[in-house]
Design a protein around this motif. Structure first.
Motif, PDB file in Angstrom:
ATOM      1  N   UNK A  49       7.796 -26.523 -40.524  1.00  0.00           N
ATOM      2  CA  UNK A  49       7.927 -26.506 -39.188  1.00  0.00           C
ATOM      3  C   UNK A  49       8.244 -27.830 -38.532  1.00  0.00           C
ATOM      4  N   UNK A  50       7.836 -29.168 -39.467  1.00  0.00           N
ATOM      5  CA  UNK A  50       7.857 -30.407 -38.662  1.00  0.00           C
ATOM      6  C   UNK A  50       7.608 -31.405 -39.904  1.00  0.00           C
ATOM      7  N   UNK A  51       8.220 -32.527 -39.604  1.00  0.00           N
ATOM      8  CA  UNK A  51       8.308 -33.478 -40.627  1.00  0.00           C
ATOM      9  C   UNK A  51       8.175 -34.734 -39.846  1.00  0.00           C
ATOM     10  N   UNK A  52       7.475 -35.788 -40.525  1.00  0.00           N
ATOM     11  CA  UNK A  52       7.168 -37.218 -39.800  1.00  0.00           C
ATOM     12  C   UNK A  52       6.521 -38.120 -40.697  1.00  0.00           C
ATOM     13  N   UNK A  53       6.878 -39.565 -40.360  1.00  0.00           N
ATOM     14  CA  UNK A  53       6.232 -40.681 -41.171  1.00  0.00           C
ATOM     15  C   UNK A  53       4.946 -40.912 -40.582  1.00  0.00           C
ATOM     16  N   UNK A  54       4.331 -41.463 -41.685  1.00  0.00           N
ATOM     17  CA  UNK A  54       2.645 -41.905 -41.243  1.00  0.00           C
ATOM     18  C   UNK A  54       2.212 -42.695 -42.379  1.00  0.00           C
ATOM     19  N   UNK A  55       1.187 -43.562 -42.051  1.00  0.00           N
ATOM     20  CA  UNK A  55       1.013 -44.710 -43.091  1.00  0.00           C
ATOM     21  C   UNK A  55      -0.498 -44.279 -43.250  1.00  0.00           C
ATOM     22  N   UNK A  56      -0.909 -44.447 -44.559  1.00  0.00           N
ATOM     23  CA  UNK A  56      -2.110 -44.413 -44.983  1.00  0.00           C
ATOM     24  C   UNK A  56      -3.222 -45.519 -44.573  1.00  0.00           C
ATOM     25  N   UNK A  57      -4.387 -45.596 -44.992  1.00  0.00           N
ATOM     26  CA  UNK A  57      -5.277 -46.655 -44.690  1.00  0.00           C
ATOM     27  C   UNK A  57      -4.647 -48.017 -45.340  1.00  0.00           C
ATOM     28  N   UNK A  58      -4.051 -48.132 -46.340  1.00  0.00           N
ATOM     29  CA  UNK A  58      -3.629 -49.342 -46.947  1.00  0.00           C
ATOM     30  C   UNK A  58      -2.307 -49.646 -46.267  1.00  0.00           C
TER      31      UNK A  58
END
Length: 383
Positions: A225-234
């Motif tokens: 349904x949806x796709x996005x970029x994200x960054x982890x804690x590092x």
């Protein structure tokens, strides 16, 4: 100006599988041939030009990446014609004379790659023709091409910029799933830095591309349904997608849970939307459903109309070649022989033209020509 350039012909001599090849090129080319016929090596001729012109590259580095001159030189090379040669014709906009670039190289007694000839022409006007007198008095100059030297290539720097814009893509899903492997990588053709490339793209552009990719992926993966970029804690970039299931909010999964086909299709769609130079693709049909593979030529044609990007791809897939919009001059047949692999356009074969005129599909004509002799013998293994 380099974004407007197009390869229009390629000539190879003593390059890997090819003793002598000369072919015309269109904006979209499909390379078809049996295993080990040289499809990857054909594409590698363009990668070699990119390596010559790119920062951190040059003749010595380009040859070293391929194991030296001897592994590059065709096994069919003999006699006085032992030099490896690559020659291309590059066209710009209408009314502009075409570029011609030729590089021939061999190795010296120390096995160093040496330029044997380098020529640049704009139409009939010769801008460079080596070796020059200074090359003969100082042979060390011949360890470098002029293409790689910004202090001497001003007259044809647009050509060098065009070569350096070539990109090769053959996504390995496992590399995308392990983003820590991308540390220190740049323009990795196997996807090791793919997530970093997505993350470094300007935000508005990135969101627009991911939105288009999301729409396309819904066809292949309806529950996405949806796709996005994200960054982890590092700070490591990841792609994540929301999948519909029996719970109304759905569930998020990262690239680590994406299927091979989803990752390969995602990487392919991202690459073709880039307005860069020529794009080289290795077997884009891998891990994809046949019905999706059949649509790839239409997808590429549609994106090309938007970006103007030239695309060359290798394939073994009859499903991909069933698209009726593929022209005979867009298909290159690679047929290995004792004197090296021969490369011809499908349209140059009267038999193929006759069969197509009789209603046989391009796939049913071309793919059988790539079938290994006595392939059925493989079923006897082990004996």
């Amino acid at each position: 100006m380099s974004a407007d350039l197009r390869f229009r012909s390629l000539r190879l001599q003593n390059w890997k599988n090819f003793s002598r090849v000369s072919v015309s090129l269109q904006d979209r080319m499909f390379l078809v041939g049996p295993n080990a016929s040289g499809k990857s090596n054909f594409l590698d001729a363009f990668r070699f030009l990119r390596d010559l012109a790119s920062s951190g590259g040059g003749l010595q580095e380009a040859v070293a990446r391929r194991g030296g001159v001897s592994p590059i030189r065709s096994l069919a090379a003999r006699g006085m014609k032992m030099d490896v040669e690559i020659e291309v014709e590059v066209h710009a906009s209408a009314g502009t004379p075409p570029w011609h670039y030729l590089v021939a190289f061999n190795q010296d007694n120390q096995r160093r790659p040496i330029v044997k000839r380098e020529q640049v022409r704009a139409g009939d006007h010769v801008l460079l023709d080596r070796p020059e007198p200074d090359d003969r008095t100082d042979p060390a100059r011949l360890t470098q091409t002029y293409l790689e030297q910004v202090n001497v290539n001003r007259e044809f720097r647009d050509l060098a910029t065009f070569f350096s814009s070539i990109r090769y893509l053959h996504i390995v899903p496992q590399l995308v799933r392990e983003p820590d492997r991308s540390v220190g990588r740049a323009n990795d053709p196997f996807g090791g830095d793919f997530l970093e490339q997505v993350a470094k793209t300007q935000e508005n552009t990135r969101k627009a591309r991911l939105r288009r990719i999301q729409e396309a992926l819904r066809i292949a993966v309806p529950q996405l349904a949806e796709i996005e970029l994200w960054r982890d804690e590092r700070g490591t970039p990841h792609l994540r997608g929301k999948y519909r299931h029996w719970r109304p909010p759905g569930a998020w999964q990262t690239e680590a849970q994406f299927s091979d086909g989803t990752l390969r299709l995602l990487g392919l769609l991202w690459a073709v939307m880039d307005r860069g130079g020529p794009l080289l693709l290795e077997e884009p049909e891998l891990s994809l459903h046949p019905e999706l593979v059949r649509l790839l030529p239409q997808v590429l044609a549609r994106v090309q109309r938007r970006t103007g990007r030239q695309i060359f791809l290798s394939t073994h897939s009859p499903d991909l070649l069933r698209d009726e919009g593929i022209g005979l001059d867009e298909v290159l047949l690679l047929e290995p022989g004792a004197e090296g692999t021969q490369v011809t356009t499908a349209g140059s074969h009267q038999e193929i033209r006759d069969l197509l005129h009789g209603g046989v599909s391009l796939a049913d004509v071309v793919i059988p020509r790539t079938r290994p002799e006595r392939a059925e013998q493989l079923t006897l293994f082990p004996r």
